[in-house]
Design a protein around this motif. Structure first.
Motif, PDB file in Angstrom:
ATOM      1  N   PRO A 154       0.846  -1.190   0.000  1.00  0.00           N
ATOM      2  CA  PRO A 154       0.000   0.000   0.000  1.00  0.00           C
ATOM      3  C   PRO A 154       0.888   1.249   0.000  1.00  0.00           C
ATOM      4  O   PRO A 154       2.037   1.200   0.442  1.00  0.00           O
ATOM      5  N   TRP A 155       0.350   2.352  -0.453  1.00  0.00           N
ATOM      6  CA  TRP A 155       1.133   3.582  -0.597  1.00  0.00           C
ATOM      7  C   TRP A 155       1.785   3.996   0.717  1.00  0.00           C
ATOM      8  O   TRP A 155       2.912   4.470   0.735  1.00  0.00           O
ATOM      9  N   TYR A 156       1.110   3.803   1.849  1.00  0.00           N
ATOM     10  CA  TYR A 156       1.660   4.250   3.129  1.00  0.00           C
ATOM     11  C   TYR A 156       2.867   3.414   3.548  1.00  0.00           C
ATOM     12  O   TYR A 156       3.782   3.912   4.200  1.00  0.00           O
ATOM     13  N   THR A 157       2.916   2.153   3.172  1.00  0.00           N
ATOM     14  CA  THR A 157       4.085   1.327   3.475  1.00  0.00           C
ATOM     15  C   THR A 157       5.264   1.759   2.624  1.00  0.00           C
ATOM     16  O   THR A 157       6.384   1.867   3.114  1.00  0.00           O
ATOM     17  N   THR A 158       5.006   2.034   1.350  1.00  0.00           N
ATOM     18  CA  THR A 158       6.062   2.507   0.459  1.00  0.00           C
ATOM     19  C   THR A 158       6.613   3.840   0.949  1.00  0.00           C
ATOM     20  O   THR A 158       7.832   4.036   0.991  1.00  0.00           O
TER      21      THR A 158
END
Length: 183
Positions: A154-158
């Protein structure tokens, strides 16, 4: 990205034993095709498996470093363009070898720009190639092994991973500055 992987896999299956050489050539043509390093390494892991993909990516990236060295030293216009980019992205900043190594791990950081930093830090082509090759081990392994997973996070992990690398980069800079001031 998925279409790229599928078409590359079909092409590689059709070329047989030439596939590793063509994959290395893809690394060398990557800048002209505007492909990010991470995409090519992901494809290498997908097509050849982790060990062979990482090894072939390392060879391709190392050859690209050698080409960067030649471009910077043989073509003054190219060196000037990279120097202007360096001033635009990192104005009035000197990076350490460790910081360049961290930046090499970050996706989408300009490969030739980082090569310019290493060229300016080293005294010879041999020293540049040795340091550059050491700095390419981590991206070849990480992108090949974890590239697919990173691209599916997910974008927040990246973003969190990027912030972690940025924090490590900043820590190295502060640590280096404190060492310089104490000497």
């Amino acid at each position: 990205m998925e279409q790229f992987d599928q078409s590359l896999e079909v092409f590689m299956d059709n070329v047989g034993w030439l596939a590793p050489f063509l994959f290395i050539l893809l690394h060398l043509l990557r800048p002209l095709l505007f492909l990010p390093v991470i995409a090519v390494c992901i494809a290498g892991g997908y097509l050849f498996g982790f060990l062979e993909g990482a090894f072939l990516s390392f060879i391709g990236l190392t050859l690209m470093s050698w080409i960067s060295y030649l471009l910077v030293n043989k073509f003054p216009k190219f060196r000037g363009k990279m120097s202007r980019l360096k001033e635009k992205i990192f104005p009035d900043r000197t990076l350490s070898v460790a910081q360049v190594m961290i930046l090499r791990i970050m996706p989408f950081v300009h490969f030739h720009l980082l090569s310019l930093y290493l060229i300016e830090m080293t005294k010879s082509r041999k020293e540049y190639m040795a340091i550059s090759a050491l700095g390419l081990i981590a991206p070849a392994i990480l992108y090949t092994a974890f590239g697919q997973a990173i691209s599916e996070f997910p974008w927040y992990t990246t973003v969190s991973m990027f912030l972690l690398l940025a924090a490590i980069f900043s820590f190295i800079e502060k640590w280096q500055n404190s060492r310089t001031q104490s000497n």
